[in-house]
Scaffold this active site. Structure first.
Site, PDB file in Angstrom:
ATOM      1  N   SER A   9       0.843  -1.189   0.000  1.00 22.74           N
ATOM      2  CA  SER A   9       0.000   0.000   0.000  1.00 22.74           C
ATOM      3  C   SER A   9       0.879   1.239   0.000  1.00 22.74           C
ATOM      4  O   SER A   9       1.896   1.282   0.692  1.00 22.74           O
ATOM      5  CB  SER A   9      -0.887   0.002   1.254  1.00 22.74           C
ATOM      6  OG  SER A   9      -1.480   1.263   1.420  1.00 22.74           O
ATOM      7  N   ARG A  10       0.447   2.229  -0.777  1.00 17.00           N
ATOM      8  CA  ARG A  10       1.218   3.483  -0.824  1.00 17.00           C
ATOM      9  C   ARG A  10       1.086   4.257   0.480  1.00 17.00           C
ATOM     10  O   ARG A  10       1.931   5.048   0.836  1.00 17.00           O
ATOM     11  CB  ARG A  10       0.713   4.360  -1.977  1.00 17.00           C
ATOM     12  CG  ARG A  10       0.771   3.686  -3.334  1.00 17.00           C
ATOM     13  CD  ARG A  10       0.013   4.477  -4.358  1.00 17.00           C
ATOM     14  NE  ARG A  10      -1.335   4.809  -3.880  1.00 17.00           N
ATOM     15  CZ  ARG A  10      -2.171   5.627  -4.468  1.00 17.00           C
ATOM     16  NH1 ARG A  10      -1.808   6.233  -5.580  1.00 17.00           N
ATOM     17  NH2 ARG A  10      -3.363   5.863  -3.973  1.00 17.00           N
TER      18      ARG A  10
ATOM     19  N   LYS B 299     -12.507  -6.559 -10.596  1.00 16.71           N
ATOM     20  CA  LYS B 299     -13.137  -6.156 -11.847  1.00 16.71           C
ATOM     21  C   LYS B 299     -12.987  -4.643 -11.989  1.00 16.71           C
ATOM     22  O   LYS B 299     -12.946  -3.980 -10.946  1.00 16.71           O
ATOM     23  CB  LYS B 299     -14.603  -6.553 -11.916  1.00 16.71           C
ATOM     24  CG  LYS B 299     -15.507  -6.169 -10.735  1.00 16.71           C
ATOM     25  CD  LYS B 299     -15.769  -4.749 -10.342  1.00 16.71           C
ATOM     26  CE  LYS B 299     -16.275  -3.797 -11.378  1.00 16.71           C
ATOM     27  NZ  LYS B 299     -16.557  -2.461 -10.741  1.00 16.71           N
TER      28      LYS B 299
ATOM     29  N   ASP C  96     -17.945   1.481 -14.637  1.00 16.63           N
ATOM     30  CA  ASP C  96     -17.321   0.798 -13.481  1.00 16.63           C
ATOM     31  C   ASP C  96     -18.384  -0.012 -12.729  1.00 16.63           C
ATOM     32  O   ASP C  96     -18.199  -1.213 -12.508  1.00 16.63           O
ATOM     33  CB  ASP C  96     -16.602   1.797 -12.563  1.00 16.63           C
ATOM     34  CG  ASP C  96     -16.026   1.094 -11.350  1.00 16.63           C
ATOM     35  OD1 ASP C  96     -14.999   0.416 -11.491  1.00 16.63           O
ATOM     36  OD2 ASP C  96     -16.636   1.183 -10.259  1.00 16.63           O
TER      37      ASP C  96
HETATM   38  P1  NAP Z   1     -10.245   3.027  -4.128  1.00 14.78           P
HETATM   39  O1  NAP Z   1     -11.087   3.175  -2.920  1.00 14.78           O
HETATM   40  O2  NAP Z   1      -9.815   4.234  -4.861  1.00 14.78           O
HETATM   41  O3  NAP Z   1      -9.009   2.152  -3.708  1.00 14.78           O
HETATM   42  C1  NAP Z   1      -8.029   1.773  -4.628  1.00 14.78           C
HETATM   43  C2  NAP Z   1      -6.716   1.644  -3.883  1.00 14.78           C
HETATM   44  O4  NAP Z   1      -5.711   1.273  -4.813  1.00 14.78           O
HETATM   45  C3  NAP Z   1      -6.246   2.961  -3.267  1.00 14.78           C
HETATM   46  O5  NAP Z   1      -6.742   3.138  -1.976  1.00 14.78           O
HETATM   47  C4  NAP Z   1      -4.753   2.770  -3.267  1.00 14.78           C
HETATM   48  O6  NAP Z   1      -4.422   2.003  -2.141  1.00 14.78           O
HETATM   49  C5  NAP Z   1      -4.448   1.881  -4.470  1.00 14.78           C
HETATM   50  N1  NAP Z   1      -3.899   2.614  -5.622  1.00 14.78           N
HETATM   51  C6  NAP Z   1      -2.774   2.299  -6.275  1.00 14.78           C
HETATM   52  N2  NAP Z   1      -2.566   3.136  -7.292  1.00 14.78           N
HETATM   53  C7  NAP Z   1      -3.563   4.022  -7.291  1.00 14.78           C
HETATM   54  C8  NAP Z   1      -3.879   5.136  -8.087  1.00 14.78           C
HETATM   55  N3  NAP Z   1      -3.097   5.506  -9.121  1.00 14.78           N
HETATM   56  N4  NAP Z   1      -4.998   5.835  -7.793  1.00 14.78           N
HETATM   57  C9  NAP Z   1      -5.799   5.467  -6.768  1.00 14.78           C
HETATM   58  N5  NAP Z   1      -5.528   4.397  -5.978  1.00 14.78           N
HETATM   59  C10 NAP Z   1      -4.432   3.678  -6.230  1.00 14.78           C
HETATM   60  O7  NAP Z   1     -10.986   2.092  -5.206  1.00 14.78           O
HETATM   61  P2  NAP Z   1     -11.950   0.873  -4.916  1.00 14.78           P
HETATM   62  O8  NAP Z   1     -13.348   1.375  -4.876  1.00 14.78           O
HETATM   63  O9  NAP Z   1     -11.444   0.058  -3.813  1.00 14.78           O
HETATM   64  O10 NAP Z   1     -11.808   0.114  -6.316  1.00 14.78           O
HETATM   65  C11 NAP Z   1     -10.673  -0.665  -6.643  1.00 14.78           C
HETATM   66  C12 NAP Z   1     -11.113  -1.712  -7.651  1.00 14.78           C
HETATM   67  O11 NAP Z   1     -12.146  -2.507  -7.042  1.00 14.78           O
HETATM   68  C13 NAP Z   1     -11.712  -1.110  -8.922  1.00 14.78           C
HETATM   69  O12 NAP Z   1     -11.356  -1.861 -10.024  1.00 14.78           O
HETATM   70  C14 NAP Z   1     -13.222  -1.222  -8.678  1.00 14.78           C
HETATM   71  O13 NAP Z   1     -13.975  -1.338  -9.862  1.00 14.78           O
HETATM   72  C15 NAP Z   1     -13.295  -2.492  -7.862  1.00 14.78           C
HETATM   73  N6  NAP Z   1     -14.497  -2.579  -7.029  1.00 14.78           N
HETATM   74  C16 NAP Z   1     -14.891  -1.550  -6.242  1.00 14.78           C
HETATM   75  C17 NAP Z   1     -16.086  -1.633  -5.512  1.00 14.78           C
HETATM   76  C18 NAP Z   1     -16.590  -0.541  -4.612  1.00 14.78           C
HETATM   77  O14 NAP Z   1     -17.745  -0.615  -4.166  1.00 14.78           O
HETATM   78  N7  NAP Z   1     -15.814   0.483  -4.280  1.00 14.78           N
HETATM   79  C19 NAP Z   1     -16.859  -2.791  -5.611  1.00 14.78           C
HETATM   80  C20 NAP Z   1     -16.379  -3.843  -6.385  1.00 14.78           C
HETATM   81  C21 NAP Z   1     -15.220  -3.726  -7.090  1.00 14.78           C
HETATM   82  P3  NAP Z   1      -3.125   2.301  -1.299  1.00 14.78           P
HETATM   83  O15 NAP Z   1      -3.267   3.708  -0.835  1.00 14.78           O
HETATM   84  O16 NAP Z   1      -3.215   1.270  -0.240  1.00 14.78           O
HETATM   85  O17 NAP Z   1      -1.950   2.112  -2.211  1.00 14.78           O
END
Ligand code: NAP
Length: 309
Positions: free
Chosen positions: A37-38, A91, A169
């Site tokens: 994790s960053r 996904k 998404d």
């Molecule tokens: P998020 O809250 O933005 O989290 C993504 C994490 O990835 C960030 O917290 C960060 O974690 C890391 N990361 C690494 N490079 C990054 C960058 N350039 N920009 C932003 N984050 C970066 O996103 P999320 O909602 O968890 O979604 C992640 C994936 O899961 C996507 O493909 C999404 O479609 C899928 N998903 C999401 C949901 C939902 O309800 N949110 C549901 C199902 C699937 P660190 O700070 O720890 O590095």
């Protein structure tokens, strides 16, 4: 009793915290062994700034689960596959169809499992809907996938950037269910993509698709829905009328409620990942991502007012 596979998880964001971490506690086939994790860390677990540092320091990891945004996922997955790890992808599996095809070939060459997950396919009622539709003649399909982006994706910039998919998404979840339950392939005929003028990805999209036997499939995806949220797929056939609601959690057949069950999507994904590893198999179905790519190929783009969180 076999030993739990040590797993490294990358990206500690919304989905990792809400679903992956609690599910991993429930699935004995895996043991969460490290985090990349960053920004974040977890008590009692080794943490690394990025996947390369994690792979270098933790040679005993057997599997890696990527919970990062789709852009940038290719390099992370390729690094893990080259290190001989089994890999599970959130996904959508990548920012483009061809990069995931390249990953699949790499996984095959390395002799490891690559699992491109579609969590909505694990929703409680999806398999029953598929069984009901298996022998049916599809007459018409209607998808309504409408939610409030400010509620579900606050502050997420990557979803508005190229490769972030915008409203697809969540919309790709509907397409993942559609491509699982219909007995025939589908393809888009036309698409209208509404793109805020300060974004690279759509806030709303209307797709007209068709099954290979000519049945119309209309899909409406909208991120501007406040109030009640809608995740419905309605299938009319020459037999039963099938309605999936709440993202596949509920099933109605000819208007009568048939299934309503608790969410076990991510537990089922990790159990399936373990099965694939044990069987030496890969599971990379690109059909939902291909439909989104085709919608971008065919889509007419319409600029809309700027989006601000
Ligand atoms: P998020 O809250 O933005 O989290 C993504 C994490 O990835 C960030 O917290 C960060 O974690 C890391 N990361 C690494 N490079 C990054 C960058 N350039 N920009 C932003 N984050 C970066 O996103 P999320 O909602 O968890 O979604 C992640 C994936 O899961 C996507 O493909 C999404 O479609 C899928 N998903 C999401 C949901 C939902 O309800 N949110 C549901 C199902 C699937 P660190 O700070 O720890 O590095």
């Amino acid at each position: 009793m076999t030993h739990a596979i040590p797993l490294g998880l990358v990206g500690l964001g919304t989905i990792a915290r809400n679903q992956h971490l609690p599910s991993l506690e429930d699935v004995p086939a895996f043991r969460l062994a490290a985090i990349a994790s960053r920004n974040a860390s977890l008590d009692g677990l080794p943490g690394y700034a990025d996947i390369d540092a994690m792979l270098a320091a933790e040679p005993d990891l057997g599997a890696v689960s990527l919970c990062t945004p789709p852009q940038g996922r290719f390099a992370q997955a390729a690094a893990a596959l080259r290190a001989g790890k089994h890999v599970m992808l959130e996904k959508p599996p990548g920012a483009s169809v061809s990069e995931v095809m390249a990953l699949d070939r790499l996984a095959q060459a390395q002799g490891v499992t690559l699992f491109a997950t579609w969590h909505s396919r694990e929703a409680a009622a999806v398999e029953e809907a598929r069984a009901l539709l298996a022998g049916a003649m599809i007459r018409r399909v209607r998808i309504d996938w409408k939610e409030d982006v400010r509620h579900w994706h606050p502050g997420q910039q990557w979803i508005w950037q190229a490769g972030g998919l915008g409203v697809f998404d969540p919309g790709i979840n509907a397409l993942s269910i559609l491509t699982r339950i219909l007995p025939d392939p589908v393809f888009p005929l036309s698409a209208l993509l509404e793109v805020p003028e300060n974004c690279q990805a759509p806030i709303a999209a209307r797709l007209s698709l068709q099954t290979s036997r000519g049945a119309p499939v209309e899909a409406e995806f909208d991120w501007r829905q406040t109030g009640p949220q809608t995740w419905d797929i309605h299938v009319e056939t020459d037999g039963p009328e099938v309605l999936l609601r709440e993202g596949g959690a509920k099933l109605f057949v000819d208007g009568a409620a048939r299934i309503s069950a608790e969410d076990r999507e991510y537990r089922r994904l990790y159990a399936r990942f373990a099965e694939l590893i044990a069987a030496g198999q890969r599971d990379v179905d690109l059909a939902p991502l291909q439909l989104v790519a085709d919608a971008f190929l065919l889509g007419e783009r319409q600029m809309t007012e700027p989006f601000h969180d």
